[in-house]
Design a protein around this motif. Structure first.
Motif, PDB file in Angstrom:
ATOM      1  N   ASN A  86      -1.862   1.646   3.912  1.00  0.00           N
ATOM      2  CA  ASN A  86      -2.271   2.773   2.909  1.00  0.00           C
ATOM      3  C   ASN A  86      -3.185   3.671   3.190  1.00  0.00           C
ATOM      4  O   ASN A  86      -4.354   3.219   3.645  1.00  0.00           O
ATOM      5  N   GLY A  87      -2.886   5.184   3.465  1.00  0.00           N
ATOM      6  CA  GLY A  87      -3.866   5.877   3.879  1.00  0.00           C
ATOM      7  C   GLY A  87      -3.940   6.448   5.225  1.00  0.00           C
ATOM      8  O   GLY A  87      -4.662   7.160   5.684  1.00  0.00           O
ATOM      9  N   VAL A 116       2.367   3.636   3.725  1.00  0.00           N
ATOM     10  CA  VAL A 116       2.303   4.055   2.000  1.00  0.00           C
ATOM     11  C   VAL A 116       1.276   5.136   1.932  1.00  0.00           C
ATOM     12  O   VAL A 116       0.270   5.265   2.529  1.00  0.00           O
ATOM     13  N   GLY A 117       1.767   5.874   0.912  1.00  0.00           N
ATOM     14  CA  GLY A 117       0.577   6.994   0.434  1.00  0.00           C
ATOM     15  C   GLY A 117       1.225   7.873  -0.438  1.00  0.00           C
ATOM     16  O   GLY A 117       2.441   7.423  -1.124  1.00  0.00           O
ATOM     17  N   ARG A 118       0.762   9.015  -0.956  1.00  0.00           N
ATOM     18  CA  ARG A 118       1.156   9.586  -2.023  1.00  0.00           C
ATOM     19  C   ARG A 118       2.141  10.820  -1.596  1.00  0.00           C
ATOM     20  O   ARG A 118       2.789  11.241  -2.342  1.00  0.00           O
ATOM     21  N   ASN A 119       1.943  11.180  -0.387  1.00  0.00           N
ATOM     22  CA  ASN A 119       2.619  12.689   0.008  1.00  0.00           C
ATOM     23  C   ASN A 119       3.879  12.127   0.742  1.00  0.00           C
ATOM     24  O   ASN A 119       3.778  11.670   2.011  1.00  0.00           O
ATOM     25  N   LYS A 131       4.184  14.175   4.290  1.00  0.00           N
ATOM     26  CA  LYS A 131       3.624  13.605   5.328  1.00  0.00           C
ATOM     27  C   LYS A 131       3.920  12.547   5.869  1.00  0.00           C
ATOM     28  O   LYS A 131       4.042  12.094   7.056  1.00  0.00           O
ATOM     29  N   LEU A 132       4.501  11.410   5.114  1.00  0.00           N
ATOM     30  CA  LEU A 132       4.733  10.235   5.501  1.00  0.00           C
ATOM     31  C   LEU A 132       5.930  10.053   6.266  1.00  0.00           C
ATOM     32  O   LEU A 132       6.255   9.461   7.250  1.00  0.00           O
ATOM     33  N   ALA A 133       6.999  10.939   5.680  1.00  0.00           N
ATOM     34  CA  ALA A 133       8.319  11.041   6.452  1.00  0.00           C
ATOM     35  C   ALA A 133       8.021  11.533   7.823  1.00  0.00           C
ATOM     36  O   ALA A 133       8.710  11.139   8.703  1.00  0.00           O
ATOM     37  N   TRP A 169       8.672   3.556   5.327  1.00  0.00           N
ATOM     38  CA  TRP A 169       7.614   4.479   4.488  1.00  0.00           C
ATOM     39  C   TRP A 169       7.912   4.626   2.950  1.00  0.00           C
ATOM     40  O   TRP A 169       9.195   4.636   2.683  1.00  0.00           O
ATOM     41  N   THR A 170       6.996   4.594   2.001  1.00  0.00           N
ATOM     42  CA  THR A 170       7.061   4.481   0.873  1.00  0.00           C
ATOM     43  C   THR A 170       6.131   5.122   0.063  1.00  0.00           C
ATOM     44  O   THR A 170       4.752   5.213   0.404  1.00  0.00           O
ATOM     45  N   THR A 171       6.156   5.751  -1.152  1.00  0.00           N
ATOM     46  CA  THR A 171       5.021   6.328  -1.928  1.00  0.00           C
ATOM     47  C   THR A 171       4.744   5.291  -3.057  1.00  0.00           C
ATOM     48  O   THR A 171       4.141   5.522  -3.962  1.00  0.00           O
ATOM     49  N   ASP A 172       5.664   4.209  -3.093  1.00  0.00           N
ATOM     50  CA  ASP A 172       5.516   3.104  -4.172  1.00  0.00           C
ATOM     51  C   ASP A 172       4.701   2.009  -3.741  1.00  0.00           C
ATOM     52  O   ASP A 172       5.327   1.081  -2.993  1.00  0.00           O
ATOM     53  N   LEU A 173       3.152   1.982  -3.943  1.00  0.00           N
ATOM     54  CA  LEU A 173       2.432   1.032  -3.573  1.00  0.00           C
ATOM     55  C   LEU A 173       3.133  -0.356  -4.075  1.00  0.00           C
ATOM     56  O   LEU A 173       3.014  -1.428  -3.369  1.00  0.00           O
ATOM     57  N   ASP A 174       3.454  -0.484  -5.471  1.00  0.00           N
ATOM     58  CA  ASP A 174       3.785  -1.537  -5.873  1.00  0.00           C
ATOM     59  C   ASP A 174       5.065  -2.374  -5.229  1.00  0.00           C
ATOM     60  O   ASP A 174       5.120  -3.519  -5.158  1.00  0.00           O
TER      61      ASP A 174
END
Length: 377
Positions: free
Chosen positions: A2-3, A42-45, A48-50, A61-66
Motif C-alpha cells: 500500500n503506497g 494497493v492505493g487510491r489512484n 497510477k496503479l494500473a 492491483w486494487t483500490t479496495d484495501l479491505d
C-alpha cells in the motif's frame, strides 16, 4: 503493498526490492528453501496503479484495501503511506491477521505507536519497521570497524544530513509538499529522528538524553500545483544526543542546507584509537598511528590536505540494495515464523526520541528519555 505510487514505495520497495526479487526467481535461504514474492498493489489512484502494474507486469492491483486484506493468498501487508494515514491501515491489516512491514515513522505519536505495537503483540503477528540505513554499505563497514575494536573507546559521533529542497518557485521541490505540513505528518524531526534512533542504538548505544532545536527556515513553499502554502512543519533540527556509556552524538538534519561533503549523510566517529567518516556507501578511516599533528596558526594559510590523510575501507564483499536486504530478512523471518529484530517496539523508541526532541526544542532544555511518557528503554 500500500503506497507504491509514492516515491519511496515505488523506487525502493517495489522496483528495487520486491520486483527485483521476483524477477530473479526469488532468493535462497541457507537451508536451501527458496522464497518467491508476488505483489498486490494497493492505493487510491487506480490510474497510477494500473500504469505501474502494466509497466512492471504485476497481475494484481486494487483500490479496495479491505478486499486486499481479505485475500488469504497474501500473508504480508506493507505500508508506505503518508504518516498521517498509517495507523488506521496497519490496525486493519493486524485485525485481518496479516504480518506487517512498514516504513517509518510507524505513527504520528508515541501513544499511537504503542497502540500498534500492543495490537501486533496481541494478534501474534510478525511485524517490522524499515531500518534501511543499517543495511547500507557505509554503515556496514562502520559496524565492522566497531566490532573489530578499531576505535578503542568511542568518544563522540558527529552526523550531518540534508540537502537543499527547492521551494517550488525557482525550481520544483524534489520532496512532496506534505513533508512541510505538520498537520499531514510532516517535519524533519518526525522523519529523521526515527532514523537516528535506530542508527545510534544499534551501533553506539541507546539515547539517554536529548538537547534539540527544531526550526522552520523556509516559512512558505509552493506545492505540486504551484500554489503557495505555509510550511507548518520544521525543516531543520540541530541536536545533541547523550548515549549510554558516555558517548556524545551531535546530529544536524536539514532540508535547507547545501551539500559540501561526499554524501548526503555522513557520520564521523572519533575514538581513542582511531576515527572514521561513514556515509551510505563509503567509509574512510584514520588510525592514531597515522594521525597528523596540526598546529593552530591563523596567520599562515595551511597547505595541508587533511582529507588526503584518510584511507578508504575496502568493500571486501558485495553490497546489495539496503532496502532489499532488509526485505529479504523480513520475508525470511515470516517464512521461519520468528520475530523480526527491528519490530514495532523499535519504531516506538524512534517516536520517543521524536517526542524528546520536540519537547527539548519547545521548552529550551535538556530532556532525559525517562521523562517521555510510555518510555520502555
Amino acid at each position: 503493498m500500500n503506497g507504491v505510487t509514492g516515491r519511496m514505495g515505488y523506487r525502493q520497495h517495489l522496483l528495487r526490492s520486491i520486483l527485483t526479487i521476483r524477477d530473479e526467481g526469488g532468493f535462497t535461504l541457507p537451508n536451501g528453501d527458496r522464497i518467491q514474492v508476488d505483489p498486490i498493489l494497493v492505493g487510491r489512484n487506480g490510474d497510477k496503479l494500473a500504469r505501474i502494474a502494466k509497466d512492471h507486469d504485476v497481475a494484481d492491483w486494487t483500490t479496495d484495501l479491505d478486499a486486499a486484506l481479505a485475500d488469504e493468498s497474501a500473508p504480508i501487508y506493507f505500508d508506505s503511506l503518508v504518516t498521517s494515514e498509517r495507523m488506521t491501515t496497519i490496525l486493519a491489516a493486524v485485525a485481518a491477521g496479516k504480518h506487517v512491514y512498514t516504513e517509518k515513522p510507524i505513527a504520528g505519536s508515541v501513544a499511537d505507536g504503542r497502540a500498534l505495537a500492543d495490537a501486533a503483540a496481541a494478534a501474534g503477528i510478525i511485524n517490522g519497521v524499515v531500518h534501511d540505513k543499517l543495511y547500507l554499505p557505509g554503515l556496514l563497514k562502520l559496524r565492522r570497524l566497531l566490532e573489530g575494536g578499531f576505535f578503542g573507546r568511542v568518544l563522540s559521533v558527529r552526523g550531518e544530513f540534508g540537502y537543499w529542497v527547492f521551494e517550488g518557485d525557482y525550481l520544483p521541490a524534489q520532496r512532496p509538499s506534505w513533508n512541510y505540513r505538520a498537520e499531514d505528518g510532516g517535519g524533519v524531526v518526525l522523519d529523521m529522528f526515527c532514523h537516528w534512533n535506530y542508527v545510534l542504538e544499534n551501533l553506539f548505544g541507546r539515547v539517554e538524553a536529548v538537547t534539540a532545536k527544531a526550526v522552520t527556515h523556509i516559512p512558505q513553499r509552493r506545492d505540486e500545483q504551484g500554489d503557495v502554502y505555509d510550511a507548518t512543519a520544521d525543516d531543520a533540527a540541530y541536536a545533541i544526543f547523550e548515549l549510554e556509556g558516555g558517548v556524545i552524538a551531535q546530529v544536524n538534519s536539514s532540508w535547507a542546507v547545501r551539500v559540501e561533503r561526499k554524501e548526503l549523510v555522513e557520520f564521523q566517529v572519533d575514538g581513542t584509537h582511531g576515527s572514521a567518516v561513514a556515509g551510505l556507501w563509503n567509509c574512510r578511516v584514520q588510525p592514531r598511528e597515522l594521525t597528523p599533528m596540526p598546529v593552530w596558526n591563523p596567520d599562515v594559510p595551511t597547505d595541508v590536505d587533511f582529507r588526503s590523510q584518510w584511507s578508504e575501507v575496502p568493500d571486501n564483499q558485495t553490497f546489495g540494495n539496503g532496502f532489499r536486504a532488509q526485505w529479504e530478512q523480513f520475508l525470511t523471518d515470516v517464512h521461519l515464523g520468528r520475530p523480526h529484530r527491528y519490530d514495532f517496539a523499535a519504531g516506538v523508541r524512534g517516536l520517543q526520541l521524536v517526542d524528546a526532541g520536540y519537547t527539548s526544542s519547545r521548552e529550551g532544555r535538556r530532556v532525559a528519555m525517562d521523562e517521555i511518557a510510555g518510555t520502555d528503554r
